[in-house]
Scaffold this motif. Structure first.
Motif, PDB file in Angstrom:
ATOM      1  N   ASN A  49    -112.003 -91.773-123.583  1.00  0.00           N
ATOM      2  CA  ASN A  49    -111.659 -90.450-122.873  1.00  0.00           C
ATOM      3  C   ASN A  49    -110.333 -90.322-121.668  1.00  0.00           C
ATOM      4  O   ASN A  49    -110.550 -90.199-120.571  1.00  0.00           O
ATOM      5  CB  ASN A  49    -112.846 -90.616-121.787  1.00  0.00           C
TER       6      ASN A  49
ATOM      7  N   THR B  56    -109.032 -86.264-117.560  1.00  0.00           N
ATOM      8  CA  THR B  56    -110.421 -86.652-118.777  1.00  0.00           C
ATOM      9  C   THR B  56    -110.797 -85.605-118.560  1.00  0.00           C
ATOM     10  O   THR B  56    -110.525 -84.507-117.954  1.00  0.00           O
ATOM     11  CB  THR B  56    -111.339 -87.712-117.587  1.00  0.00           C
ATOM     12  N   TYR B  57    -112.092 -85.364-119.779  1.00  0.00           N
ATOM     13  CA  TYR B  57    -112.373 -84.084-120.276  1.00  0.00           C
ATOM     14  C   TYR B  57    -113.466 -83.748-118.601  1.00  0.00           C
ATOM     15  O   TYR B  57    -113.310 -82.751-118.654  1.00  0.00           O
ATOM     16  CB  TYR B  57    -113.246 -84.437-121.280  1.00  0.00           C
ATOM     17  N   GLU B  58    -113.816 -84.584-118.163  1.00  0.00           N
ATOM     18  CA  GLU B  58    -114.822 -84.420-116.881  1.00  0.00           C
ATOM     19  C   GLU B  58    -113.714 -82.725-115.921  1.00  0.00           C
ATOM     20  O   GLU B  58    -114.309 -82.314-115.410  1.00  0.00           O
ATOM     21  CB  GLU B  58    -115.245 -85.411-116.297  1.00  0.00           C
ATOM     22  N   ALA B  59    -112.199 -83.835-115.961  1.00  0.00           N
ATOM     23  CA  ALA B  59    -111.267 -83.478-115.236  1.00  0.00           C
ATOM     24  C   ALA B  59    -111.082 -81.727-115.481  1.00  0.00           C
ATOM     25  O   ALA B  59    -111.165 -80.987-115.316  1.00  0.00           O
ATOM     26  CB  ALA B  59    -110.361 -83.583-115.653  1.00  0.00           C
TER      27      ALA B  59
ATOM     28  N   LEU C   1    -113.637 -80.382-117.093  1.00  0.00           N
ATOM     29  CA  LEU C   1    -114.976 -79.370-116.979  1.00  0.00           C
ATOM     30  C   LEU C   1    -114.565 -78.633-115.748  1.00  0.00           C
ATOM     31  O   LEU C   1    -115.266 -77.431-115.583  1.00  0.00           O
ATOM     32  CB  LEU C   1    -115.883 -79.240-118.029  1.00  0.00           C
ATOM     33  N   GLY C   2    -113.656 -79.488-115.303  1.00  0.00           N
ATOM     34  CA  GLY C   2    -114.012 -78.222-113.113  1.00  0.00           C
ATOM     35  C   GLY C   2    -112.962 -77.564-113.642  1.00  0.00           C
ATOM     36  O   GLY C   2    -112.900 -76.801-112.639  1.00  0.00           O
TER      37      GLY C   2
ATOM     38  N   ARG D 294    -118.513 -72.303-118.096  1.00  0.00           N
ATOM     39  CA  ARG D 294    -119.077 -74.173-118.201  1.00  0.00           C
ATOM     40  C   ARG D 294    -119.943 -74.748-118.640  1.00  0.00           C
ATOM     41  O   ARG D 294    -119.316 -75.696-119.789  1.00  0.00           O
ATOM     42  CB  ARG D 294    -118.820 -75.242-117.208  1.00  0.00           C
ATOM     43  N   GLU D 295    -120.875 -74.120-119.112  1.00  0.00           N
ATOM     44  CA  GLU D 295    -122.542 -74.636-120.142  1.00  0.00           C
ATOM     45  C   GLU D 295    -122.068 -74.144-121.393  1.00  0.00           C
ATOM     46  O   GLU D 295    -122.148 -74.982-122.341  1.00  0.00           O
ATOM     47  CB  GLU D 295    -123.519 -73.765-119.954  1.00  0.00           C
TER      48      GLU D 295
ATOM     49  N   ASN E  42    -118.812 -76.556-123.009  1.00  0.00           N
ATOM     50  CA  ASN E  42    -119.811 -77.458-122.780  1.00  0.00           C
ATOM     51  C   ASN E  42    -120.757 -78.015-124.314  1.00  0.00           C
ATOM     52  O   ASN E  42    -120.322 -78.092-124.932  1.00  0.00           O
ATOM     53  CB  ASN E  42    -119.725 -78.493-122.053  1.00  0.00           C
TER      54      ASN E  42
ATOM     55  N   THR F  56    -119.096 -79.667-127.778  1.00  0.00           N
ATOM     56  CA  THR F  56    -120.266 -80.734-127.907  1.00  0.00           C
ATOM     57  C   THR F  56    -121.193 -79.796-129.678  1.00  0.00           C
ATOM     58  O   THR F  56    -121.076 -80.944-130.614  1.00  0.00           O
ATOM     59  CB  THR F  56    -121.799 -81.019-127.227  1.00  0.00           C
TER      60      THR F  56
END
Length: 841
Positions: free
Chosen positions: A197, A219-222, A224-225, A232-233, A236, A240
């Motif tokens: 990650n 990171t991937y979460e960063a 998405l921020g 955003r949805e 993602n 996915t």
């Protein structure tokens, strides 16, 4: 005139001016230079798109005052730049001002600025400035300096290291160009390690997302921020689904910068999976498309607005008076727009008339329609001459097919624009390289003309050619060195094999005396061969490191030629070839001052080669007086040398053909040594040859005739007393060899093992009549010992016998000695020298 007609005419004029403005704006946005126009108050009114490419800042922020020139210029250069801005507002021109800028990504670039006042109807209305990025030119200058330094390196191992360094520099330069290309295209790349990650972004992505690396969580979460909450949805879910189905990931979404600014990006990616289908890594690109999206939105709004206006006009025909008033107000606005458009057109025309880039407009058939002064100056033609020309007239013939193909695709709208490097031909028939950007001008659905922006890149191309040539030369040198080392290894091992093999066989107790003598003869011959190879290697090394010295003495040319004739005559008889000599002058005419050893070796090397490569026919050598030089020649009827190899045969490690080393052997150093010696003596060497017809090697040396002086000979001492000889030698085997030479001469021999012991013997024993001195010894070296002994007994002869055999070493050490012999010792000459000193005693 009816209001409706007046409105239609004004609207038509405005559209015409907008087309012209678009035409000049297209030129401005595709020129290499950052163009700026400021009014007479110093306020920036116009800046082209090149500003964004060079600085990384947006034009809009400069025009609205968010970003100032002080934010772009390097702090150390700002004071001088601000003064020049003040001067330009005072109507004073600025030329060739170099300074540094700091890009939005903190990268420092070097630029060149030229500025000139702009007048309209004789009135000063502002200042035009043109700023060019010259960072790469400075980089090329640094490369040229480095190239020159590399060429000066002679050490073969340093040359290899330099080649590695140059490859490293080119890799770094390629990385920098990739980074610049990403900045120009507003495209960055990323890589996501799905196992750990960990997310990697290129510098351009950080610029697009408006953050610094230290602010990003990697990171991937960063990631998405940064996505707009409404997208955003979707993002993602798309990623996915891509991992689950392995289908393409190609989406457009919004991001929100930390300042709240919203941008549009276009993302693509692909992923790697293991054997079980588990995703391991994703890689992709991010392109900023905010401008394109905004333009589309503005066009849609404009379309909707136009449609709404049309509906309103249809429903308000009865309100003529109100419409008339509205038309009057609209006319006033259109007139103001017309004046503004004309002002903008004049400003852009003024800028392009003095632009550093050449700008040209051609029709679809290639005829020149319009050009600026810079473009005309590239070619040297007059304005009138240009009016009859086309792009075909100016293009280098070999580059014509590519140019015609690109223009054809542009006219047929298969491509939107193109950029190529091509050659042009000037009026004086010289050729120069240029970078050409071309784009179409469209009216309706058709291309009616093509605009071209041209920059002269001849110097850069020449540098590239020189660097490629240097690389090829270095690679060729490396190949030659490798072949030379392999050849030298073979040449050294061959005599060593005979020496080691037959030396071991001498210990066999059952060999006959005849075989023993044969073995000794083979060992001696192989030793001479090995010594010749080692001497050649040391000599060429001394020549290249400029340690080889000239030792001038009186030399008889005729005597030397006779000596060489006697040496090579037996070989000629064995090979069944004729050996001729031409001596055209009396002995006293060709007694000169030169270095006899080097002169003899030059002729000997050339004769050796002639005999080696001549299987039948003859070899002839001689000389002739040519002004202030003597010209020597060695002519043979041998195999000859290919024309393209005749210059190369004098290079190190070179032979006339790759098969020669295999067939004839040799180190390939003989001619290199001869060339080095000839040049040391102040002459030149060259060759004339034809395959199968033979070769003639020529060389010259200065003609410095001898002025005869009287001399007296020393009278030998006829005393019959026993002479004491000290042999100063720390190596036992070397001492035993000298003792064996002297044992039957009736001499008293004393062995000293270092210089200090030799000095002490001379202090205590007055009967010592001769010293044979080694130089490299423990406690005290032989050179120091000889100087101390000469202070005690100046008339005591000291003969050096040393392994210091190079010219500069002999020059360094021989001054204190009465005679000097380099190891391995020439037995006959050494004994003659000893006998002469013994007789004098």
């Amino acid at each position: 005139m009816k209001p409706e007609q007046s409105y239609a005419q004004l609207l038509s004029r405005i559209q015409e001016l907008e087309k012209q403005s678009d035409y000049y704006k297209l030129i401005a946005d595709n020129t290499y230079d950052w163009e700026v126009f400021r009014d007479c108050t110093g306020t920036i009114k116009y800046v082209n798109k090149a500003f964004e490419r060079i600085t990384g800042f947006s034009c809009e922020k400069v025009l609205d005052g968010t970003i100032t020139e002080k934010d772009v210029v390097h702090p150390d250069d700002w004071s001088s730049i601000s003064e020049q801005i003040k001067l330009s507002v005072k109507q004073l021109p600025v030329t060739d001002l170099e300074f540094r800028i700091i890009r939005a990504d903190k990268q420092i670039r070097h630029v060149n600025l030229c500025a000139a006042p702009v007048f309209e109807g004789g009135t000063f209305v502002g200042t035009r400035a043109s700023v060019r990025d010259i960072t790469e030119q400075k980089d090329f200058t640094d490369l040229q300096v480095l190239h020159k330094k590399v060429n000066e390196q002679t050490d073969q191992y340093l040359a290899i290291i330099d080649d590695i360094n140059k490859v490293k520099e080119r890799v770094e330069a390629s990385e920098l160009k990739l980074k610049e290309a990403q900045q120009l295209a507003k495209i960055g790349n990323w890589e996501l390690d799905l196992v750990n990650n960990v997310l990697y972004w290129s510098d351009e992505i950080f610029r697009i997302f408006g953050c610094e690396p230290q602010e990003f969580g990697a990171t991937y979460e960063a990631f998405l921020g940064f996505i707009h909450p409404d997208d955003r949805e979707m993002v993602n879910e798309a990623y996915t689904r891509h991992l689950q189905t392995r289908t393409s990931y190609n989406i457009i979404h919004r991001i929100v910068l930390k300042q709240g600014e919203v941008r549009y990006v276009h993302e693509k990616c692909k992923s790697d999976f293991d054997m079980s289908g588990k995703p391991l890594r994703s890689v992709g690109t991010v392109a900023e498309i905010t401008d394109s999206i905004l333009i589309q939105n503005e066009l849609q709004v404009a379309k909707e607005s136009a449609e709404e206006s049309e509906r309103n006009l249809q429903t308000k025909n009865e309100q003529y008076e109100a419409i008339n008033e509205e038309l009057r107000q609209t006319n006033e606005e259109l007139y103001r727009a017309k004046e503004k458009a004309e002002e903008s057109e004049n400003q852009i025309r003024s800028m392009f008339s003095v632009s550093n880039a050449g700008i040209v407009l051609i029709d679809t058939k290639g005829s020149l329609l319009e050009w600026n002064e810079t473009f005309r100056s590239f070619f040297g033609y007059s304005q009138e001459e240009f009016r009859t020309f086309s792009s075909k007239t100016l293009t280098f013939p070999d580059d014509m097919p590519e140019s015609l193909d690109k223009i054809s695709k542009l006219v047929s709208r298969q491509i939107g624009n193109f950029r190529i490097e091509k050659r042009f031909v000037r009026k004086d028939k010289t050729v120069f390289w240029a970078d050409l950007f071309a784009a179409p001008l469209i009216k309706g659905e058709n291309v009616y003309a093509i605009i071209g922006v041209v920059n002269d890149i001849t110097e850069r191309k020449q540098t590239e050619i020189e660097l490629i040539a240097a690389k090829e030369k270095a690679e060729e040198s490396n190949r030659l060195k490798t072949a030379f080392l392999q050849n030298i290894s073979h040449e050294i091992r061959t005599p060593l094999n005979a020496i080691c093999g037959f030396s071991g066989m001498l210990n066999d107790s059952d060999i006959s005396e005849e075989k023993r003598k044969s073995y000794v003869s083979i060992i001696q011959s192989s030793s001479d061969q090995l010594l010749s190879i080692v001497s050649d290697i040391l000599t060429i090394s001394a020549i290249e490191t400029k340690q080889e010295q000239i030792r001038i003495s009186k030399v008889s040319i005729n005597d030397t030629i006779v000596e060489l004739l006697s040496i090579f005559k037996p070989q000629a008889l064995r090979q069944n070839i004729s050996l001729y000599v031409k001596q055209e002058f009396a002995d006293e005419q060709v007694e000169i001052f030169t270095d006899k050893a080097k002169f003899t070796q030059i002729l000997s090397n050339l004769l050796t080669n002639a005999m080696k490569f001549t299987h039948e026919g003859y070899v002839e050598f001689g000389y002739a007086l040519k002004g202030e030089n003597i010209e020597f020649y060695v002519k043979d009827s041998g195999i000859g040398i290919q024309r393209e190899m005749q210059e190369m045969v004098f290079d190190r490690f070179r032979q006339g053909d790759k098969s020669i080393q295999v067939k004839y052997g040799g180190t390939g150093l003989g001619l290199s040594i001869s060339k080095g010696f000839v040049e040391l003596l102040g002459g030149t060497i060259w060759v004339q040859s034809e395959i199968g017809q033979g070769s003639i090697f020529y060389f010259t040396i200065p003609y410095n005739p001898v002025i005869e002086t009287n001399s007296t000979s020393a009278k030998p001492n006829q005393s019959g007393d026993v002479i004491t000889v000290v042999v100063a030698e720390d190596e036992e085997y070397n001492y035993l060899f000298i003792e064996e030479l002297l044992i039957n001469m009736g001499l008293k021999i004393i062995h000293a093992k270092n210089g200090q012991e030799t000095v002490d013997l001379c202090k205590t024993d007055p009967n010592i009549g001769l010293i044979l001195m080694d130089i490299k010894m423990p406690v005290m070296d032989g050179h120091t010992a000889a100087m101390l002994i000469k202070e005690l007994r100046p008339d005591l002869p000291i003969i050096a016998q040393s392994a210091h055999a190079l010219e500069h070493e002999i020059e360094q050490y021989s001054g204190i000695f009465d005679a000097y012999y380099a190891k391995p010792i020439d037995r006959e000459k050494f004994m003659l020298t000893i006998i002469s000193y013994v007789k004098n005693k």
